[in-house]
Design a protein around this motif. Sequence first.
Motif, PDB file in Angstrom:
ATOM      1  N   ASP A 395       0.824  -1.212   0.000  1.00 14.47           N
ATOM      2  CA  ASP A 395       0.000   0.000   0.000  1.00 14.47           C
ATOM      3  C   ASP A 395       0.856   1.260   0.000  1.00 14.47           C
ATOM      4  OD1 ASP A 395       0.645  -0.541   2.817  1.00 14.47           O
ATOM      5  OD2 ASP A 395      -0.687   1.136   3.258  1.00 14.47           O
ATOM      6  N   ASP A 396       2.076   1.190   0.553  1.00 10.90           N
ATOM      7  CA  ASP A 396       2.987   2.340   0.486  1.00 10.90           C
ATOM      8  C   ASP A 396       3.336   2.663  -0.969  1.00 10.90           C
ATOM      9  OD1 ASP A 396       3.350   2.844   3.304  1.00 10.90           O
ATOM     10  OD2 ASP A 396       4.554   1.026   3.389  1.00 10.90           O
ATOM     11  N   VAL A 397       3.558   1.625  -1.760  1.00  8.93           N
ATOM     12  CA  VAL A 397       3.891   1.828  -3.171  1.00  8.93           C
ATOM     13  C   VAL A 397       2.693   2.405  -3.923  1.00  8.93           C
ATOM     14  CG1 VAL A 397       4.625   0.697  -5.303  1.00  8.93           C
ATOM     15  CG2 VAL A 397       5.603  -0.020  -3.102  1.00  8.93           C
ATOM     16  N   ARG A 398       1.508   1.878  -3.672  1.00  7.42           N
ATOM     17  CA  ARG A 398       0.319   2.391  -4.371  1.00  7.42           C
ATOM     18  C   ARG A 398       0.020   3.838  -3.974  1.00  7.42           C
ATOM     19  NH1 ARG A 398      -1.340  -3.197  -3.610  1.00  7.42           N
ATOM     20  NH2 ARG A 398      -2.211  -2.725  -1.567  1.00  7.42           N
ATOM     21  N   ARG A 399       0.219   4.159  -2.721  1.00  6.48           N
ATOM     22  CA  ARG A 399       0.015   5.541  -2.268  1.00  6.48           C
ATOM     23  C   ARG A 399       1.007   6.478  -2.961  1.00  6.48           C
ATOM     24  NH1 ARG A 399       0.969   4.472   2.478  1.00  6.48           N
ATOM     25  NH2 ARG A 399      -1.122   3.812   3.116  1.00  6.48           N
ATOM     26  N   TRP A 400       2.255   6.042  -3.070  1.00 10.24           N
ATOM     27  CA  TRP A 400       3.290   6.824  -3.758  1.00 10.24           C
ATOM     28  C   TRP A 400       2.911   7.042  -5.225  1.00 10.24           C
ATOM     29  CZ3 TRP A 400       7.074   4.289  -7.194  1.00 10.24           C
ATOM     30  CH2 TRP A 400       8.021   5.172  -7.702  1.00 10.24           C
ATOM     31  N   GLU A 401       2.482   5.999  -5.910  1.00  8.15           N
ATOM     32  CA  GLU A 401       2.128   6.126  -7.323  1.00  8.15           C
ATOM     33  C   GLU A 401       0.980   7.105  -7.514  1.00  8.15           C
ATOM     34  OE1 GLU A 401       3.392   1.616  -8.808  1.00  8.15           O
ATOM     35  OE2 GLU A 401       1.321   2.049  -8.201  1.00  8.15           O
ATOM     36  N   PHE A 402      -0.016   7.014  -6.654  1.00  9.75           N
ATOM     37  CA  PHE A 402      -1.172   7.908  -6.751  1.00  9.75           C
ATOM     38  C   PHE A 402      -0.754   9.360  -6.526  1.00  9.75           C
ATOM     39  CE2 PHE A 402      -4.532  10.336  -4.693  1.00  9.75           C
ATOM     40  CZ  PHE A 402      -5.619  10.131  -5.530  1.00  9.75           C
ATOM     41  N   LEU A 403      -0.014   9.611  -5.456  1.00  8.28           N
ATOM     42  CA  LEU A 403       0.382  10.974  -5.126  1.00  8.28           C
ATOM     43  C   LEU A 403       1.354  11.543  -6.158  1.00  8.28           C
ATOM     44  CD1 LEU A 403       0.832  10.566  -1.270  1.00  8.28           C
ATOM     45  CD2 LEU A 403      -0.997  11.819  -2.427  1.00  8.28           C
ATOM     46  N   ALA A 404       2.275  10.703  -6.643  1.00  8.22           N
ATOM     47  CA  ALA A 404       3.230  11.170  -7.642  1.00  8.22           C
ATOM     48  C   ALA A 404       2.517  11.635  -8.911  1.00  8.22           C
ATOM     49  CB  ALA A 404       4.235  10.073  -7.964  1.00  8.22           C
ATOM     50  N   ALA A 405       1.442  10.952  -9.276  1.00  2.00           N
ATOM     51  CA  ALA A 405       0.670  11.373 -10.455  1.00  2.00           C
ATOM     52  C   ALA A 405       0.026  12.734 -10.230  1.00  2.00           C
ATOM     53  CB  ALA A 405      -0.390  10.322 -10.775  1.00  2.00           C
ATOM     54  N   ARG A 406      -0.487  12.982  -9.024  1.00  2.69           N
ATOM     55  CA  ARG A 406      -1.086  14.288  -8.726  1.00  2.69           C
ATOM     56  C   ARG A 406      -0.011  15.385  -8.695  1.00  2.69           C
ATOM     57  NH1 ARG A 406      -3.868  10.539  -8.778  1.00  2.69           N
ATOM     58  NH2 ARG A 406      -3.853  11.167 -10.943  1.00  2.69           N
ATOM     59  N   MET A 407       1.160  15.088  -8.149  1.00  3.89           N
ATOM     60  CA  MET A 407       2.248  16.058  -8.095  1.00  3.89           C
ATOM     61  C   MET A 407       2.730  16.420  -9.503  1.00  3.89           C
ATOM     62  SD  MET A 407       3.953  14.010  -4.927  1.00  3.89           S
ATOM     63  CE  MET A 407       5.451  14.941  -4.612  1.00  3.89           C
ATOM     64  N   THR A 408       2.812  15.408 -10.345  1.00  4.94           N
ATOM     65  CA  THR A 408       3.197  15.646 -11.740  1.00  4.94           C
ATOM     66  C   THR A 408       2.160  16.505 -12.448  1.00  4.94           C
ATOM     67  OG1 THR A 408       4.395  13.541 -11.801  1.00  4.94           O
ATOM     68  CG2 THR A 408       3.749  14.506 -13.921  1.00  4.94           C
ATOM     69  N   GLU A 409       0.888  16.215 -12.198  1.00  2.00           N
ATOM     70  CA  GLU A 409      -0.193  17.001 -12.787  1.00  2.00           C
ATOM     71  C   GLU A 409      -0.090  18.467 -12.376  1.00  2.00           C
ATOM     72  OE1 GLU A 409      -5.121  16.872 -12.948  1.00  2.00           O
ATOM     73  OE2 GLU A 409      -4.007  15.612 -11.524  1.00  2.00           O
ATOM     74  N   TRP A 410       0.248  18.711 -11.118  1.00  3.86           N
ATOM     75  CA  TRP A 410       0.381  20.081 -10.619  1.00  3.86           C
ATOM     76  C   TRP A 410       1.520  20.816 -11.340  1.00  3.86           C
ATOM     77  CZ3 TRP A 410       1.385  21.305  -4.705  1.00  3.86           C
ATOM     78  CH2 TRP A 410       1.134  22.659  -4.476  1.00  3.86           C
ATOM     79  N   LEU A 411       2.669  20.147 -11.454  1.00  7.88           N
ATOM     80  CA  LEU A 411       3.801  20.770 -12.150  1.00  7.88           C
ATOM     81  C   LEU A 411       3.488  21.010 -13.625  1.00  7.88           C
ATOM     82  CD1 LEU A 411       6.620  18.704 -10.456  1.00  7.88           C
ATOM     83  CD2 LEU A 411       6.397  21.195 -10.329  1.00  7.88           C
TER      84      LEU A 411
END
Length: 496
Positions: A395-411
């Motif tokens: 679940d740590d990996v899935r949480r990272w993947e989800f958040l990283a996609a949102r962070m990329t979207e913001w940038l």
Amino acid sequence: MDTIPILRDTKSSLVNSGGDPIVTDVVVVGLGPAGIIAAAVLADGGLSVTAIQADARDHLRAPLVSPPPTLRSTAVEEAIAQATAQAGLDGVGGSKRLAAPQAYRLDAWSLRTRSATLSRYGALPSDADLTDWPIELEELARWYDVVEHATAVGPRPATVWTERMNRAAATLGWSPFPAPAAAQTDASFLLDGRGVHIVRASVTEILRGSTGEVTGVVLVDADGSQRSLNCGVVVVAASVIPTVRLLLLSGITGADVVGRWFMSHNAFVVHGDFDGQDLGRRHAGPATAVAVDAFEGDRFDHTGVGFLGGSILQAAMTGTWPPERLADAAVGLGVEATRGADALDWVRAHQASIGTVWAQPDQLPRRQNAIDLDPTHRDVTGRPVARVTFSLAPDDVRRWEFLAARMTEWLDAAGARCTWMPPLAPQPLGTHLYGGVRMGIDPRTSAVDSYGRFHDVPGLVVVGSSTFPTTGGRGPLETIEALTWRNADHLAAELR
């Protein structure tokens, strides 16, 4: 590392400059943010307080309090000795002196993760040991107010970078806000004029009487002399790994729960290149940031995503980069192969155009992530070092993947030409560590009560993030300070 001689057979009482034994009501172990507040509040309550603080030698940590631990991923592996101790600083002011003084309050979901998850989704993760905090957010809010007034918490002035990311977040419908921060990075001003007696030494053992109650501490002076200090109450305010190690070295196990449910903020970043534009991020400290909380806690539907929680996301000022970060950027920007030996120089000249978004995601408590005493590795005095067993879960990996996609979207929304990120990595020796002395109502599943008082050791109190049942998705500092202020105020009233 230097050998420190211990006068094991000539232990004597700690004395003052006149040669008289020191008499004290309370001993506070450690003068980081929690210890400073505990000592100040207890002294204000009319108690005599002696604070014991070890000073750093190698790697910013004191060799007797925070020797490098051993580390393994699972309990069936052999633990490997580490070259450095937990990140941070031993000394008056503690690790807060090294960190951005951001001052976030935890959200309600972080304190009620178990009950809120059952209420909304009807089930809990089968591999986690979730429990609610034994304190309501409404009560803690009073102490957040006290801390914020004392440390002058407020937003920092906006910059070119934070204004740009604020506009981008707004276009995505994310309701951005400026990150709150304290005016000072060092809380030691709270000790001024309060009469706290500070001793420069390392506490190596908590002493107890025949019925288990606290009677004092053993400490080692700077010259290697071992001494004792009698008292009726000990407040342990060290960081997580040294706190757990001290308890275990003192034979305090809390019915085998001390050291369990160890957690970490495995923080990560996503970088964006803005193609030669100076973002101005070197002109303010890292506490200056714009944040969004749309992906924190349970603010979005977690059905089917495979994890709970999330993180606050921050576009922060990052200052000048160290060489290792320059090397990561060279790879991310694709200039390592094309520019060869000139790649780092190119990135160094280009770094003003690189912006970063940070995340500090939740991690769920798991019994197997733990701290105990290593059976073979020793510190310079022959005492066992801490052994840390820690791994990331799916679940740590899935949480990272989800958040990283949102962070990329913001940038991307802010106009980044390209984005990249380092891989997710376990951070069991970082500065945002939690657990090991969990607070709760049931002595079978927690070590201390909501005021940090040990269930089975009268006179022993623990303050700091080692008592947190969950991590939350934002920095712990203000919660550490608010909870400590509450607990010390309660203890002072009990002892008067």
